[in-house]
Motif scaffolding. Sequence first.
Motif, PDB file in Angstrom:
ATOM      1  N   GLU A 140     -23.342   4.498  -2.131  1.00 65.13           N
ATOM      2  CA  GLU A 140     -22.079   4.015  -1.557  1.00 65.13           C
ATOM      3  C   GLU A 140     -21.079   5.148  -1.387  1.00 65.13           C
ATOM      4  N   LEU A 141     -20.455   5.191  -0.214  1.00 62.18           N
ATOM      5  CA  LEU A 141     -19.292   6.051   0.021  1.00 62.18           C
ATOM      6  C   LEU A 141     -18.069   5.148   0.028  1.00 62.18           C
ATOM      7  N   ARG A 142     -17.123   5.429  -0.868  1.00 66.71           N
ATOM      8  CA  ARG A 142     -15.950   4.577  -1.002  1.00 66.71           C
ATOM      9  C   ARG A 142     -14.703   5.308  -0.514  1.00 66.71           C
ATOM     10  N   GLN A 143     -13.966   4.659   0.374  1.00 66.26           N
ATOM     11  CA  GLN A 143     -12.742   5.229   0.915  1.00 66.26           C
ATOM     12  C   GLN A 143     -11.561   4.415   0.379  1.00 66.26           C
ATOM     13  N   SER A 144     -10.647   5.113  -0.286  1.00 61.45           N
ATOM     14  CA  SER A 144      -9.516   4.432  -0.908  1.00 61.45           C
ATOM     15  C   SER A 144      -8.209   5.112  -0.526  1.00 61.45           C
ATOM     16  N   ASN A 145      -7.095   4.508  -0.989  1.00 66.26           N
ATOM     17  CA  ASN A 145      -5.757   5.047  -0.736  1.00 66.26           C
ATOM     18  C   ASN A 145      -5.548   5.296   0.758  1.00 66.26           C
ATOM     19  N   VAL A 146      -5.899   4.304   1.552  1.00 70.84           N
ATOM     20  CA  VAL A 146      -5.784   4.425   3.014  1.00 70.84           C
ATOM     21  C   VAL A 146      -4.323   4.267   3.426  1.00 70.84           C
ATOM     22  N   LYS A 147      -3.832   5.235   4.188  1.00 73.04           N
ATOM     23  CA  LYS A 147      -2.445   5.212   4.655  1.00 73.04           C
ATOM     24  C   LYS A 147      -2.393   5.590   6.134  1.00 73.04           C
ATOM     25  N   VAL A 148      -1.349   5.110   6.803  1.00 73.53           N
ATOM     26  CA  VAL A 148      -1.135   5.426   8.220  1.00 73.53           C
ATOM     27  C   VAL A 148       0.256   6.005   8.370  1.00 73.53           C
ATOM     28  N   SER A 149       0.365   7.111   9.078  1.00 68.80           N
ATOM     29  CA  SER A 149       1.653   7.778   9.258  1.00 68.80           C
ATOM     30  C   SER A 149       2.591   6.943  10.132  1.00 68.80           C
ATOM     31  N   GLU A 150       3.882   7.179   9.946  1.00 70.39           N
ATOM     32  CA  GLU A 150       4.868   6.592  10.849  1.00 70.39           C
ATOM     33  C   GLU A 150       4.737   7.267  12.216  1.00 70.39           C
ATOM     34  N   PRO A 151       4.936   6.497  13.309  1.00 68.65           N
ATOM     35  CA  PRO A 151       4.754   7.085  14.643  1.00 68.65           C
ATOM     36  C   PRO A 151       5.823   8.126  14.974  1.00 68.65           C
ATOM     37  N   LYS A 152       5.380   9.347  15.248  1.00 66.61           N
ATOM     38  CA  LYS A 152       6.275  10.399  15.727  1.00 66.61           C
ATOM     39  C   LYS A 152       6.077  10.641  17.217  1.00 66.61           C
TER      40      LYS A 152
END
Length: 221
Positions: A140-152
Amino acid sequence: MNRRTLPALTALATATTLLLTACGGESPEADEKIPGAGESSAEASASASEKGDDGIDRPEIEFPDDFKMTFEEVKGTDADGAAASADAENFMKSIQHAIFEGDPESAVYKFYIDPMSEAHEYAKFQVTQYVEHGWVLTGELRQSNVKVSEPKTEGVRVVSFCSDESKAAGKEAKTGKKVPDKDFGSPYISFEVLMKQAKSQKGLWRASKVKTERGGSQCAG
């Protein structure tokens, strides 16, 4: 803690010539209709798939029973951010799909990249490394702490996350024999993926640039 790292992922994490900082978004968008860049073949591959809630015919992504790739749900973002995050996930999964298919020119990952972009080079390089060595992944590859930047910049978002490879291992595709592990430090890799809205399909976001750092800030804590 398991300190070993996967063979080809380590090579990619140090291949800085292919990875550009994904926080700017100033580079011009690639022409999404470039012949041979993969879009037409990817759309053809997706034609047999059912349309999702956004009305887009997406290519099917499948893994063997002994492998899975999980992503935490992104929080605190708007509809565009959620869509960009979902397609960043699709981009990462499509690379693994291409590895299992043994196809460095997979139409599936090309569906989720800006043609001729750094993300295109990144995906092709990663798939090629595995295919040339005859490797695939198990576990398993686990991806955590997913965040998206504010639009610039309109139509541009940076999706960041931490990839944990401690529960995954390499194996030979033909024999299933385990690939020897190597210890290069932390099993966590911080990712930043620059996503752009596709001009040709409303609701579709495509990867343009990728930045990785082993044990990076996105994986702290």
